[in-house]
Design an enzyme around this catalytic site. Structure first.
Site, PDB file in Angstrom:
ATOM      1  N   PRO A   2       0.807  -1.403   0.055  1.00  0.00           N
ATOM      2  CA  PRO A   2      -0.076  -0.063  -0.035  1.00  0.00           C
ATOM      3  C   PRO A   2       0.804   1.274  -0.036  1.00  0.00           C
ATOM      4  O   PRO A   2       1.606   1.321   0.788  1.00  0.00           O
ATOM      5  CB  PRO A   2      -0.640  -0.117   1.297  1.00  0.00           C
ATOM      6  CG  PRO A   2      -0.901  -1.550   1.585  1.00  0.00           C
ATOM      7  CD  PRO A   2       0.581  -2.143   1.071  1.00  0.00           C
ATOM      8  N   GLU A   3       0.431   2.185  -0.845  1.00  0.00           N
ATOM      9  CA  GLU A   3       1.447   3.433  -0.913  1.00  0.00           C
ATOM     10  C   GLU A   3       0.595   4.553  -0.355  1.00  0.00           C
ATOM     11  O   GLU A   3      -0.667   4.413   0.252  1.00  0.00           O
ATOM     12  CB  GLU A   3       1.656   3.690  -2.579  1.00  0.00           C
ATOM     13  CG  GLU A   3       2.782   2.501  -2.927  1.00  0.00           C
ATOM     14  CD  GLU A   3       3.331   2.805  -4.322  1.00  0.00           C
ATOM     15  OE1 GLU A   3       3.276   4.346  -4.763  1.00  0.00           O
ATOM     16  OE2 GLU A   3       4.051   2.119  -4.989  1.00  0.00           O
ATOM     17  N   ARG A 110       1.449 -11.047   5.974  1.00  0.00           N
ATOM     18  CA  ARG A 110       2.798 -11.467   5.698  1.00  0.00           C
ATOM     19  C   ARG A 110       3.519 -10.851   7.001  1.00  0.00           C
ATOM     20  O   ARG A 110       4.753 -10.890   7.260  1.00  0.00           O
ATOM     21  CB  ARG A 110       3.601 -10.412   4.315  1.00  0.00           C
ATOM     22  CG  ARG A 110       2.733 -11.108   3.266  1.00  0.00           C
ATOM     23  CD  ARG A 110       3.479 -10.628   1.978  1.00  0.00           C
ATOM     24  NE  ARG A 110       2.581 -10.606   0.618  1.00  0.00           N
ATOM     25  CZ  ARG A 110       2.864 -10.109  -0.205  1.00  0.00           C
ATOM     26  NH1 ARG A 110       4.063  -9.357  -0.539  1.00  0.00           N
ATOM     27  NH2 ARG A 110       2.095 -10.226  -1.595  1.00  0.00           N
ATOM     28  N   ARG A 152      23.118  15.893  -6.953  1.00  0.00           N
ATOM     29  CA  ARG A 152      22.798  14.526  -6.775  1.00  0.00           C
ATOM     30  C   ARG A 152      23.194  13.759  -8.177  1.00  0.00           C
ATOM     31  O   ARG A 152      22.527  13.999  -9.117  1.00  0.00           O
ATOM     32  CB  ARG A 152      21.302  14.447  -6.234  1.00  0.00           C
ATOM     33  CG  ARG A 152      20.878  15.081  -5.146  1.00  0.00           C
ATOM     34  CD  ARG A 152      21.233  14.267  -4.094  1.00  0.00           C
ATOM     35  NE  ARG A 152      20.901  14.551  -2.602  1.00  0.00           N
ATOM     36  CZ  ARG A 152      19.905  13.983  -2.079  1.00  0.00           C
ATOM     37  NH1 ARG A 152      19.239  13.007  -2.547  1.00  0.00           N
ATOM     38  NH2 ARG A 152      19.194  14.477  -0.938  1.00  0.00           N
TER      39      ARG A 152
END
Length: 271
Positions: A2-3, A110, A152
């Site tokens: 789930p995001e 899980r 970066r």
């Protein structure tokens, strides 16, 4: 996993049923998930009124006057409101019962999720204090992303999935936002222009907002707080569509591994 949209969908689904109501009992059927569940949680919550259900990144925060219960759904967890007489199944590990008859049930097949307690402000908790801004707030904007991306060398997709930079932009939505912004996921973050950062932040916000409005994305295990699946999968442009034609130019979408995550993009439309 789930995001952010799935977690926000869960928050919106459960809050109307439990906020403002008093906990009558907490049933713990497991001693631990990813980490041990506080053994005294039933005592901490009993006869306490739940004030609100908030979210920080992918964490759900159940706010009481004396602290917060922190929940993370892990890889396959769900938090749903069920009827008081609905019997628990194998992976239903926690029930929080309320005086109005609602039962908040935490399911986690899980067991990578978490249920913790903190009496300190959530922003000071070790799991939350280093998180970046919420993507749907004004704090996350082109100027901010441009500044954080300078010098970066890492891929821009990896940067926007870093929760210390911005929270909740998981793999699905990173793929989608980069496609809509026309940015190749593997490009070095430090080489992204300010205009590109403007397009990327705008599309991150748009993709997440649309996903939340439609109940998140159904992939494998996710169901929302009301037990219904999300429907945003119907509108995915690239994620899970490797080898299929690009919706813009028709060329086959390319799928690669980037940062150990599946990454799909169009070699023509994303530069």
């Amino acid at each position: 996993m789930p995001e952010l949209p799935e977690v926000e969908t869960t928050r919106r689904g459960i809050e109307p049923h439990v906020a403002g109501h008093t906990v009558t009992a907490v049933e713990l059927r497991r001693a631990r998930l990813r980490w041990p569940i506080p053994a005294d949680l039933p005592v901490l919550l009993k006869r306490r009124k739940l004030l609100s259900v908030n979210r920080r990144g992918k964490y759900l925060l159940l706010r009481f006057t004396h602290g917060h219960a922190l929940l993370h759904l892990g890889m396959s967890g769900s938090l749903r409101v069920v009827a008081a007489d609905q019997p628990p199944r194998k992976h239903d590990h926690v029930d929080i019962r309320f005086g109005n008859g609602a039962v908040l049930r935490f399911t986690d097949p899980r067991r990578f999720g978490a249920l913790l307690w903190t009496a300190e402000p959530p922003a000071e908790h070790s799991l939350l204090r280093h998180l970046g801004p919420e993507p749907l707030t004004e704090a996350f904007n082109a100027d901010y992303l441009f500044a954080r991306s300078r010098k970066r060398k890492q891929a821009v997709k990896t940067l926007i999935m870093d929760s210390a930079v911005v929270v909740g932009v998981g793999n699905i939505y990173a793929n989608e936002a980069l496609y809509l912004a026309g940015i190749r996921p593997s490009r070095a973050a430090g080489g992204i222009s300010r205009a590109a950062c403007e397009a990327l932040t705008a599309n991150i916000k748009e993709v997440l907002a649309k996903a939340i409005a439609q109940g998140g994305t159904t992939l494998r295990d996710f169901v929302g707080g009301d037990g219904k699946p999300g429907y945003f999968k119907q509108q995915l442009w690239v994620y899970g569509r490797g080898g299929q034609p690009c919706g813009r130019c028709g060329k086959p979408l390319k799928e690669v591994r980037l940062g150990q995550r599946s990454t799909v993009y169009c070699t023509a439309c994303q530069r």
